[in-house]
Write an enzyme that holds these catalytic residues in place. Structure first.
Site, mmCIF file in Angstrom:
data_model
loop_
_atom_site.group_PDB
_atom_site.id
_atom_site.type_symbol
_atom_site.label_atom_id
_atom_site.label_comp_id
_atom_site.label_asym_id
_atom_site.label_seq_id
_atom_site.Cartn_x
_atom_site.Cartn_y
_atom_site.Cartn_z
ATOM 1 N N CYS A 22 0.835 -1.200 0.000
ATOM 2 C CA CYS A 22 0.000 0.000 0.000
ATOM 3 C C CYS A 22 0.875 1.257 0.000
ATOM 4 O O CYS A 22 0.653 2.187 -0.795
ATOM 5 C CB CYS A 22 -0.920 -0.039 1.221
ATOM 6 S SG CYS A 22 -2.064 1.330 1.325
ATOM 7 N N CYS A 23 1.892 1.274 0.853
ATOM 8 C CA CYS A 23 2.808 2.432 0.867
ATOM 9 C C CYS A 23 3.511 2.562 -0.486
ATOM 10 O O CYS A 23 3.770 3.678 -0.942
ATOM 11 C CB CYS A 23 3.864 2.282 1.960
ATOM 12 S SG CYS A 23 3.299 2.669 3.624
ATOM 13 N N CYS A 55 -0.652 7.907 7.926
ATOM 14 C CA CYS A 55 -2.036 7.728 7.477
ATOM 15 C C CYS A 55 -2.937 7.333 8.655
ATOM 16 O O CYS A 55 -2.479 6.699 9.621
ATOM 17 C CB CYS A 55 -2.095 6.638 6.427
ATOM 18 S SG CYS A 55 -1.296 7.084 4.898
ATOM 19 N N CYS A 58 -3.016 3.730 10.008
ATOM 20 C CA CYS A 58 -1.706 3.184 10.375
ATOM 21 C C CYS A 58 -0.999 4.011 11.436
ATOM 22 O O CYS A 58 0.205 3.875 11.645
ATOM 23 C CB CYS A 58 -0.822 3.097 9.137
ATOM 24 S SG CYS A 58 -1.547 2.100 7.838
ATOM 25 N N CYS A 101 8.301 3.521 5.438
ATOM 26 C CA CYS A 101 7.300 3.320 4.385
ATOM 27 C C CYS A 101 7.931 3.218 3.012
ATOM 28 O O CYS A 101 7.239 3.030 2.021
ATOM 29 C CB CYS A 101 6.282 4.450 4.414
ATOM 30 S SG CYS A 101 7.050 6.060 4.513
HETATM 31 S S1 SF4 Z 1 0.700 4.297 5.895
HETATM 32 FE FE1 SF4 Z 1 -0.931 2.734 5.768
HETATM 33 S S2 SF4 Z 1 -2.617 3.613 4.562
HETATM 34 FE FE2 SF4 Z 1 -0.790 4.932 4.322
HETATM 35 S S3 SF4 Z 1 0.105 4.258 2.452
HETATM 36 FE FE3 SF4 Z 1 1.135 3.118 4.075
HETATM 37 S S4 SF4 Z 1 -0.038 1.211 4.433
HETATM 38 FE FE4 SF4 Z 1 -1.272 2.609 3.133
#
Ligand code: SF4
Length: 240
Positions: free
Chosen positions: A115-116, A204, A207, A232
């Site tokens: 996701c990151c 985020c 998270c 990340c």
């Molecule tokens: S911090 Fe969490 S929601 Fe944000 S990009 Fe990374 S995994 Fe995705």
């Protein structure tokens, strides 16, 4: 092409210098340079940068998953300094299939990297491919596992290459959190209202959570994962 810098020599010369001196070096060396903005450290960078240059270019990553307070904070900073802030979004061609197949919370099952990667790293890579240098608010004591050795200046080989060098300045590398907050209060710098609610390191919404007294600031990030994984990908060289 950017003229190569002797980062080892500069690191020796500047490792103990104050953040303004490092910012001065950065802005005197590069015109095509930008500040990466997200949190308390970065607004301090903007504050200090206004003292050494008029050439302030700032970008931030809108993952689509930030707290409402963070969006308000970004606008507050924009208004406070009278600057533009470039907001980078994920590529829909990558994001839509990801959400379609894995939903909104897959990181709780299989880790945050994918996701990151889509929401943060890819937009950052696109932006950095247009720059010669960038400035971050990283500090050594933010993460004993991944940030303890960050230099004040480095060649960024994660997002740049030997052929197309990219340089990264970390003017606050030697600062502790208390110094950041002293500067915020001394100069009446805007800050994210989530800090009043126990949040320290803010990412985020799904998270990030507040930390308890005496817990390390990164403990509130990706708390379901190992401490050594708490990056990340924006500062990939820290994890090598
Ligand atoms: S911090 Fe969490 S929601 Fe944000 S990009 Fe990374 S995994 Fe995705």
């Amino acid at each position: 092409m950017t003229k190569p810098l002797n980062t080892l020599q500069l690191q020796l010369e500047y490792s103990e210098r104050d953040p303004e001196a490092i910012l001065e070096l950065a802005f005197n060396t590069f015109e095509n340079i930008a500040i990466s903005f997200s949190g308390a450290e970065d607004v301090v960078l903007i504050e200090l940068a206004t003292r050494v240059t008029d050439n302030i270019s700032v970008f931030t990553l809108d993952t689509g998953r930030l707290h409402p307070e963070t969006y308000r904070f970004i606008d507050q900073v924009r208004e406070h300094y009278g600057i533009e802030i470039e907001v980078l979004a994920p590529d829909p061609a990558e994001l839509e299939p990801f959400v379609k197949t894995k939903g909104f919370f897959s990181f709780y099952q299989d880790g945050h990297q994918e996701c990151c990667g889509i929401r943060k790293v890819a937009p950052l890579r696109r932006k950095l491919s247009q720059l010669d240098a960038w400035i971050t608010g990283q500090r050594k004591d933010q993460s004993p596992n991944t940030r303890a050795h960050i230099p004040v200046i480095e060649q960024d080989l994660s997002f740049g290459s030997q052929e197309n060098p990219l340089y990264k300045f970390n003017p606050l590398a030697n600062w502790r959190s208390a110094q950041v907050w002293e500067t915020i209060h001394e100069y009446d710098v805007p800050f994210n209202e989530l800090h009043r609610k126990g949040f320290v390191s803010i990412g985020c919404e799904p998270c990030t959570r507040p930390v308890l007294p005496n817990q390390h600031e990164r403990a509130g990030r990706w708390w379901w994962e190992e401490a050594t994984q708490k990056e990340c990908g924006l500062h990939a060289s820290n994890s090598k």
